[in-house]
Design an enzyme around this catalytic site. Structure first.
Site, PDB file in Angstrom:
ATOM      1  N   GLY A  86      30.117  42.439  29.591  1.00 52.53           N
ATOM      2  CA  GLY A  86      30.987  43.384  30.271  1.00 52.53           C
ATOM      3  C   GLY A  86      30.236  44.643  30.683  1.00 52.53           C
ATOM      4  N   LEU A  87      30.944  45.760  30.687  1.00 53.32           N
ATOM      5  CA  LEU A  87      30.390  47.045  31.093  1.00 53.32           C
ATOM      6  C   LEU A  87      29.756  46.985  32.477  1.00 53.32           C
ATOM      7  CD1 LEU A  87      28.820  48.444  27.806  1.00 53.32           C
ATOM      8  CD2 LEU A  87      31.001  49.001  28.837  1.00 53.32           C
ATOM      9  N   CYS A  88      30.464  46.361  33.397  1.00 55.86           N
ATOM     10  CA  CYS A  88      29.943  46.350  34.763  1.00 55.86           C
ATOM     11  C   CYS A  88      31.080  46.642  35.740  1.00 55.86           C
ATOM     12  CB  CYS A  88      29.242  45.041  35.071  1.00 55.86           C
ATOM     13  SG  CYS A  88      30.155  43.588  34.604  1.00 55.86           S
ATOM     14  N   GLY A  89      31.926  47.569  35.365  1.00 49.91           N
ATOM     15  CA  GLY A  89      32.987  47.988  36.263  1.00 49.91           C
ATOM     16  C   GLY A  89      34.018  46.893  36.460  1.00 49.91           C
ATOM     17  N   LEU A  91      33.851  44.335  38.320  1.00 53.98           N
ATOM     18  CA  LEU A  91      33.201  43.179  38.947  1.00 53.98           C
ATOM     19  C   LEU A  91      33.915  41.863  38.641  1.00 53.98           C
ATOM     20  CD1 LEU A  91      30.532  42.869  40.596  1.00 53.98           C
ATOM     21  CD2 LEU A  91      29.548  42.008  38.509  1.00 53.98           C
TER      22      LEU A  91
END
Lengths: 286, 140
Positions: A86-89, A91
């Site tokens: 995770g931690l990719c907005g 997306l």
């Protein structure tokens, strides 16, 4: 002065978070460059294969391959490409939203949808949402290779060949630029006819050894290359989205720190003023 | 026209692109030599060496692990495979992908499930330890 101390602890914790997000931003930045290079490197193959396929559809071929025949749609399959982490907005959510929207519109038409999932995020999302999952693969890492995808490719093409599904789509992120990624659904099977520049009108290949087998190989490679392409494109998207998200997080942390610092200074100032007033008051009393 | 354009590409990148006098490739039915104005040809390649004779007479060898060769009168395209593919590797990979789907969607896979399983493991270990302690004196 309990207030000031609390604020100081808070500042420290936000600063730690900021350190992490900044490190992640830097890591994503360097990975993004490599992922983009990988994406660009795969492009010539896809283009040349498309060109060959274009020539092939122009040739006066007697055999027809199931991959090119349009059938009545009773059941479709979606290959959903997501990231492992995770931690990719937004997306992954964008891809899922697109998929769920498409699934709903197929369901309205009375068509069932099967799923093939790539990446951890898709697996846990569709585990919650539900849906018939044919195959999954995950932990592709930063350098997805085509070997890791053979399993899902085989499952998909078999399902199509056996007539279990009549259409196959790939949903993943298309890389527009570093700031912009777009969730996109592409029709994979049946292969849409490829237009090609003018060749002679009546000609055909010499096929060695046989036309049918060769057509099969070319189409199989084409499907593989399309899937591989969308997986590495998604990986490039992941890194740039993470970089942008982490940059925004670092900036926000900076803003919070400024605000807290201001609060801390005010609390400290108020405390000194109070103490002074007490001393002055005490002196006056004496 | 005494030259022919050659493109050699693999899924992981462009390998060679340029003009040539002649191209030799390890086709499935035997080695083929392609001169300019060759008739359209489509064939599979065996693992081996594709040799390109450039305009200045130099011979450039490129190893390919199989692939597809397409010939047009003005154009040679080699679509090289990067991955080695044994005959039944696809089948077992497909089985693995299916199994993973079943396992991931049915069994312990998400973080919460993992945490639960870990907690159970710790508990079970503690119980085992307890049982051992209880039994220990009776063995002596």
């Amino acid at each position: 002065m309990a207030g000031a101390k609390e604020i100081r602890t808070k500042i420290k914790s936000v600063k730690n978070t900021q350190k992490i997000t900044r490190a992640m931003e830097k890591v994503a930045m360097s990975k993004m460059r490599k992922a983009q290079e990988r994406m660009a490197a795969a492009r010539p193959y896809a283009e040349k294969l498309r060109r060959t396929l274009g020539h092939l559809t122009q040739a006066n071929l007697e055999v027809k391959h199931p991959f090119t025949i349009e059938r009545e749609v009773k059941r479709v399959a979606y290959l959903v490409v997501s990231t492992d982490r995770g931690l990719c907005g937004g997306l992954n959510m964008n891809v899922f939203r697109q998929t769920v929207r498409d699934m709903r519109s197929w369901k309205d038409k009375g068509v069932d949808v099967d799923l093939v999932l790539v990446g951890n995020k898709a697996i846990s999302f569709f585990k919650r949402i539900g849906g018939k999952v044919l195959a999954t693969t995950s932990h592709l890492g930063d350098k997805p290779s085509i070997d890791q995808l053979f399993g899902v490719i085989k499952v998909l093409s078999d399902a199509y060949r056996d007539g279990q599904v009549d259409r196959v789509y790939v949903v993943g992120n298309a890389f527009v630029n570093t700031m912009t990624q777009k969730a996109d659904a592409l029709q994979l099977l049946p292969v849409e006819p490829v237009k090609s520049e003018g060749l002679l009108q009546h000609w055909d290949y010499i096929y060695e050894p046989d036309a049918e087998g060769l057509l099969d190989t070319v189409l199989q490679r084409y499907v593989e290359s399309q899937i591989y392409q969308s997986v590495i494109e998604n990986s490039a998207c992941e890194q740039s989205a993470r970089m942008v998200a982490m940059k925004a997080a670092s900036d926000n942390a900076g803003k919070i720190i400024t605000q807290l610092q201001l609060q801390y200074n005010k609390a400290r100032q108020a405390n000194i003023t109070k103490e002074l007033a007490e001393i002055v008051g005490g002196a006056a009393a004496v | 026209m005494s030259q022919i354009h050659v493109d050699i590409v693999s899924a992981e990148g462009e390998i060679h692109s340029g003009e040539a006098q002649m191209v030799f490739a390890p086709a499935e039915v035997g080695e083929v030599g392609i001169a300019p104005q060759h008739a359209p040809l489509l064939t599979r390649l065996k693992p081996g060496t594709v040799r390109v004779q450039t305009l200045d007479g130099q011979m450039l060898p490129f190893f390919v692990g199989g692939g597809i060769l397409e010939v047009q009168p003005h154009l040679v395209t080699v679509l090289a495979d990067t991955a080695l593919r044994p005959q039944d590797a696809d089948e077992s990979a497909a089985q693995a992908a299916k199994a993973e789907a079943e396992q991931r969607l049915a069994g312990a896979s998400t973080e919460t499930d993992l945490a639960k399983a870990q907690a159970e493991l710790v508990e079970a270990a503690a119980r085992l330890e307890f049982v051992r302690k209880l039994r220990a004196p009776s063995h002596h």
